[in-house]
Structures are given as C-alpha cells and as structure tokens.
Design an enzyme around this catalytic site. Sequence first.
Site, short mmCIF file in Angstrom:
data_model
loop_
_atom_site.label_atom_id
_atom_site.label_comp_id
_atom_site.label_asym_id
_atom_site.label_seq_id
_atom_site.Cartn_x
_atom_site.Cartn_y
_atom_site.Cartn_z
CE1 TYR A 142 -3.33 -2.62 0.63
CE2 TYR A 142 -4.60 -0.71 0.90
CZ TYR A 142 -4.59 -2.00 0.94
OH TYR A 142 -6.00 -2.69 0.91
CE LYS A 189 2.30 -17.75 -2.41
NZ LYS A 189 1.86 -19.21 -2.59
CG ASP A 221 -1.24 -20.05 -1.12
OD1 ASP A 221 -0.74 -20.23 -0.01
OD2 ASP A 221 -0.69 -20.73 -2.02
CG ASP A 245 -7.98 -4.81 1.64
OD1 ASP A 245 -8.92 -4.51 2.32
OD2 ASP A 245 -7.79 -4.86 0.46
CG ASP A 249 -13.43 -7.36 2.36
OD1 ASP A 249 -13.50 -6.62 3.20
OD2 ASP A 249 -14.15 -6.76 1.15
#
Length: 351
Positions: A142, A189, A221, A245, A249
């Site tokens: 970001y 990751k 993942d 983020d 959700d």
Amino acid sequence: MKLNIALLAGDGIGPEVIDQAVKVSNAIAKKFNHEINWTPALTGAAAIDAVGEPYPDDTHEVCASADAVLFGAIGHPRFDNDPSAKVRPEQGLLKMRQKLGLFANVRPTFTFPSLIDKSPLKRERIEGTDLIILRELTGGVYFGERGRKDEGETAFDTMTYQRFEIQRLAKKGFEMAMKRSKKLCCVDKANVLESSRLWRETVQAMEKDYPEVEVSYEFVDAVAMRLVQWPKAYDVMITANLFGDILTDEASVISGSMGLMPSSSVGSKVSLYEPIHGSYPQAAGKDIANPLATVLSAAMLFEDLDLSDEAQAIRDVVNKSLAEGIVTEDVAEDGKAYKTSEVGDWLAANI
Ligand code: IPM
Ligand code: MN
C-alpha cells in the site's frame, strides 16, 4: 469522564451509520455519566468536493488532538471508474492511517447466535468462531514505491517491509495472544516473497520472549481456504497490509454480513474505530445500511478507554436487537426489515 471524539462520517453510507453510533454512544454517556464532545471533520470524496483534498490538514488537527476517532467510510464510484483521477478519496484514508501512525488494524471475527444461519457456511463449521486478524496498516504494498515505466506500458507496486514495522505489529499480536488462547498464526507468502521471509525471521526471533505462545506459520493462500473451511483453528493472526485486507473481507462471511464487523486501528497516539465495510454507494441515502458494525466499533472505542461496562452495554443491546429481529434488510428474516435510523433509535432507547 469527558471525551473528545473526532467524528469522520465520510462518504456513501458513512454518515447514516455514524449517526446511529452517535445516538448509541450518547445514550451510553447519559447512562454512565460521561460527557462526549463530538467534533465533525471532513474526509473522502466529501472533503475533495469541499476543499479539494481527501484528508485536509484541519481534519488531521481534529483527529490528532482527540481522545479517539470514530470513522464511517470512504469512497465514491465516480472515482472508481476513472483510473486517471489525480485525487482519490482512498488516498485520504491512507494518509490518515499514516499521519496518525495507525500501524495495527484489529479486525475481530465472531458469530452471533441468532445469525448463524445467515452465513452461507455450515453451522457446525462456524459456531463459536472467535478470531482476530491483526493487519499491518501503514506499510507493505500500500505504501511501497509505485509507478509506470516503458511509456506507461509497465506498472509496478512494491511490497517493502522494515524489521521494526513487523516487530511492532507482532508485539501486539503476541500480547493479544497472551490475553486469549495463547495461539498466534503468522500469515505470509514466505515460499515466494522476500518481504515475507523477513516477517518469518522477525517473528521467529520474538518467540523466545513469549514462551507460552504457540506460534504457527502459514501461507496466505492456504489460510484463505482454511479460514472458511475451519475458522475455529485460528485465534490471533498477524499479517501484512494487503493480505489482511483480503482475508478480513473473506472472514466477514463467517459472521453473516459485512455490516456486522467492527475494527480498530491503533498506533502510538490516538486510535481510530471504523466498520470494515466500505462506503456501499448503492445503499447511500436509502436508510437501509446495517449500522451494527459502526455501533460495535464504538463499543471497541469504549473498551480501549477502559470503559468496559459501557462497551458491554453496547454489545448486549446489539445482541438483544438481533435476537428480537430489530435488524436491517441484510440480515432480516422473511422481509421484516427495519431502517438504519430505526435500528439506531431502538438501540439508543434500549441502552
Ligand atoms: C479497508 C478498505 C481500504 C483498504 C480501502 C478503502 C482503501 O478496503 O479498510 O479494508 O484497502 O485498506
Ligand atoms: Mn478492505
């Protein structure tokens, strides 16, 4: 107690849901003898329209000198469909997080007994879920270097992390785990990304300071899959900005509606409280949005100011409204839905 709270309604459904949180907080103040002084300030598209930028200095002053910030949502579709826009509402949110030093975003996920069947996931998988995703909020892709080259034909965004950024977030994660079930999961990751390897290295080095905490390391993942398959496997999770983020959700599906999940963003100075849903422009002005995520964010605000009874009173009245079906259309049964403002009025009256 005297409280100075900065009130940033923002865009879309922001103002409507914020109004309900204010009603509820004022009812709490009355019941527990506090005095809340609300100071409204502009952010997002609303601020761009008024003064040409999404997080004006005046707004920053109001936030920086408040005891806490209550925030609605930011974003407007007229910017989403215009990739060439120079000023975007979301820039205001990022600037605010950075300038206020809000490096840790606390996003709890839990279920409500009366809403379990609202989730598309099976009851036995989600009932009793109680986890916290601690998302790094002022670093990563970001905020890394970004741009275009090759005459605009190539674009890049950079995921950069410094050790201290990971340490301060992980420290909060360890401390949170100590107060809960002493389980911490580092989500990264590291099989591909160098920044993730620095995350692992840093968190591994901190393990010795918290010998009671059981730490696991999982790839993002795989977590995306396991989170909806068996959310009860998790308690406190720490992760980078973008991964957090996306995962938060996803996690909101467990609770049954995006309209239910609160969050806090904390740093070294003032803290900010906001629903995790966005500005939901399709619903703006219709008085249909679910105000509970914002109301529960206000509960987190009281909790962080060590006003636990006040926070509990809010959670209790929210549970009561859900049990009695005083809810907006996103969670209503058989078409009996209440308006945003009606839910807010009911909550305030029942405090
Ligand atoms: C969130 C939002 C923001 C983010 C957007 C609006 C910039 O999705 O708070 O999760 O990506 O952080
Ligand atoms: Mn998001």
